[in-house]
Scaffold this motif. Structure first.
Motif, short mmCIF file in Angstrom:
data_model
loop_
_atom_site.label_atom_id
_atom_site.label_comp_id
_atom_site.label_asym_id
_atom_site.label_seq_id
_atom_site.Cartn_x
_atom_site.Cartn_y
_atom_site.Cartn_z
N SER A 111 38.52 32.04 41.74
CA SER A 111 39.34 33.08 42.38
C SER A 111 38.71 33.64 43.65
O SER A 111 39.43 33.91 44.61
N LEU A 112 37.39 33.82 43.69
CA LEU A 112 36.75 34.24 44.94
C LEU A 112 36.69 33.08 45.92
O LEU A 112 37.00 33.24 47.10
N ASP A 113 36.31 31.89 45.45
CA ASP A 113 36.29 30.71 46.32
C ASP A 113 37.72 30.33 46.67
O ASP A 113 38.54 30.06 45.78
N ILE A 114 38.00 30.30 47.94
CA ILE A 114 39.38 30.11 48.39
C ILE A 114 39.93 28.76 47.95
O ILE A 114 41.14 28.60 47.74
N GLU A 115 39.06 27.77 47.75
CA GLU A 115 39.54 26.45 47.31
C GLU A 115 40.21 26.55 45.94
O GLU A 115 41.18 25.83 45.68
N THR A 116 39.70 27.41 45.06
CA THR A 116 40.31 27.52 43.74
C THR A 116 41.70 28.14 43.83
O THR A 116 42.60 27.77 43.07
N CYS A 117 41.88 29.04 44.77
CA CYS A 117 43.19 29.67 44.96
C CYS A 117 44.17 28.72 45.65
O CYS A 117 45.34 28.60 45.24
N LEU B 66 56.67 33.83 36.21
CA LEU B 66 55.71 34.54 35.38
C LEU B 66 54.39 33.78 35.41
O LEU B 66 54.34 32.59 35.07
N ILE B 67 53.32 34.48 35.79
CA ILE B 67 52.03 33.83 36.03
C ILE B 67 50.96 34.53 35.22
O ILE B 67 50.79 35.75 35.33
N ALA B 68 50.21 33.77 34.42
CA ALA B 68 49.09 34.34 33.69
C ALA B 68 48.07 34.88 34.68
O ALA B 68 47.71 34.22 35.65
N LEU B 69 47.57 36.08 34.39
CA LEU B 69 46.64 36.74 35.30
C LEU B 69 45.29 36.93 34.62
O LEU B 69 45.18 37.59 33.60
N GLY B 70 44.28 36.28 35.20
CA GLY B 70 42.91 36.47 34.77
C GLY B 70 42.10 36.88 35.97
O GLY B 70 42.18 38.01 36.45
N GLY B 71 41.33 35.92 36.52
CA GLY B 71 40.60 36.19 37.75
C GLY B 71 41.49 36.31 38.96
O GLY B 71 41.16 37.00 39.93
N GLY B 72 42.63 35.60 38.94
CA GLY B 72 43.61 35.75 40.00
C GLY B 72 43.87 34.55 40.86
O GLY B 72 44.71 34.60 41.77
N ALA B 73 43.18 33.42 40.62
CA ALA B 73 43.37 32.26 41.50
C ALA B 73 44.80 31.75 41.48
O ALA B 73 45.42 31.52 42.52
N MET B 74 45.36 31.58 40.29
CA MET B 74 46.72 31.07 40.20
C MET B 74 47.73 32.09 40.69
O MET B 74 48.69 31.75 41.41
N ALA B 75 47.53 33.35 40.34
CA ALA B 75 48.48 34.38 40.74
C ALA B 75 48.51 34.55 42.26
O ALA B 75 49.58 34.65 42.87
N THR B 76 47.34 34.59 42.89
CA THR B 76 47.32 34.76 44.34
C THR B 76 47.78 33.49 45.04
O THR B 76 48.47 33.57 46.07
N GLY B 77 47.43 32.33 44.50
CA GLY B 77 47.82 31.08 45.13
C GLY B 77 49.32 30.85 45.08
O GLY B 77 49.98 30.66 46.12
N VAL B 78 49.88 30.88 43.88
CA VAL B 78 51.32 30.68 43.73
C VAL B 78 52.07 31.83 44.40
O VAL B 78 53.09 31.61 45.06
#
Length: 329
Positions: free
Chosen positions: A152-158, A179-191
């Motif tokens: 989530s911090l590393d932009i590549e993961t997002c 609907l997006i599962a939210l943990g660290g935020g990589a998927m939520a911020t990316g999608v």
């Protein structure tokens, strides 16, 4: 089309990422799941991120990380993981001859830990939770001079996860909410970034367990809120300390962040198993749980739920979903 949100992500880089990510992680199945719809009261499209070698969406991001390390070095990396990121980094690193160390809680699901070992990564277990593992991984990176991969911090993961959003926009029929599962935020911020840019009319709703509410509380208060502990079966999203840069992105791309109860997560897992034939980990059922808890909000709408992972201990899965409500264990 709306101007892109001023997040750390870049849509052109996200499009280019598809040329780097191994095709085995791309174009994951997505389909209307009518068997679920009668129970949920809305049209449901499932985006299935379990049909790949690591059974989660994380491989999209680790492919970008590993490709950069393969080209520019160092040829070693360490990450903290609840299980899925570690598997994905091990898989992407092995394919490129990289040395990968994964730090995880010794209380992480055994199935996830076994797969990390099977993928030739070095596995170090710590007492404590994911955030304890994150501290240890950072210490290893400093001591050994290797790349610290921070989900989530590393932009590549997002931006790797953001390719899910491109596939939704390009292939799915018109839909109203995702609907997006939210943990660290990589998927939520990316999608979320992709939908804000290319489909701004779609509602972006993040879902987190009530037993691990730090990022959701942070989103609502617009500042980082930490918690002392977590208490949820959804280990993949059980963080206590949101990353400020990730929260800043999430505030720009999410329309809402909601919390769901453990009973709803279990009911979501049961529904995905009984009606869709899917064995999923608890984090992957968060979207269905959100619909179950707020049916009126989604009634007569077309909703996408991203089924983000299938790495679950089968004995635990049987305990959670094997009993039919009202019929005992």
């Amino acid at each position: 089309m709306s101007p892109p949100p001023e997040t750390r992500l870049d849509t052109a880089r996200i499009r280019a990422a598809r040329r780097v990510i191994d095709p085995v992680f791309l174009d994951s199945p997505q389909y209307r799941c009518e068997a679920l719809e009668a129970d949920l009261g809305c049209a449901v499209t499932v985006k299935l991120e379990t049909a790949n070698p690591v059974r989660s969406f994380k491989g999209r991001g680790t492919e970008l990380v590993a490709a950069l390390l393969d080209e520019n070095g160092p040829r070693a990396a360490v990450c903290a993981s609840a299980g899925n990121l570690g598997q994905a980094l091990a898989w992407s690193g092995r394919a490129r001859g990289l040395d990968v160390t994964v730090v995880a809680s010794r209380f992480a699901p055994a199935a996830k830990l076994d797969r990390i070992r099977a993928l030739d990564a070095r596995l170090e277990l710590v007492d404590g939770d994911f955030d304890t593992a994150r501290e240890r991984a950072a210490a290893i990176a400093r001591h050994d001079g290797v790349r610290l991969v921070e989900d989530s911090l590393d932009i590549e993961t997002c931006e790797g996860a953001a390719t899910i959003g491109l596939e939704l926009v390009e292939a799915a029929p018109p839909f109203d909410a995702v609907l997006i599962a939210l943990g660290g935020g990589a998927m939520a911020t990316g999608v979320g970034h992709v939908l804000r840019t290319l489909a701004p009319g779609v509602e972006v709703i993040c879902v987190q367990p009530a037993g691990a509410p730090a990022m959701t509380r942070s989103w609502h208060r617009r500042r980082v809120v930490t918690t002392e502990s977590t208490d949820t079966i959804a280990d993949g999203v059980a963080g206590r300390r949101p990353i400020p840069d990730v929260l800043d992105d999430l505030l720009l791309v999410a329309d809402d962040a909601v919390l769901v109860e453990e009973a709803s997560i279990v009911a979501g897992m049961r529904g995905l198993f009984e009606h869709a034939g899917l064995v999923v980990e608890p984090s992957a059922a968060l979207g269905v749980a959100a619909i179950l808890e707020d049916r009126d909000r989604y009634a007569d709408r077309h909703v996408v739920t991203i089924v983000c992972g299938g790495n679950v201990d089968l004995d635990a899965h049987r305990r959670w979903v094997g009993a039919t409500p009202g019929h005992g264990p």
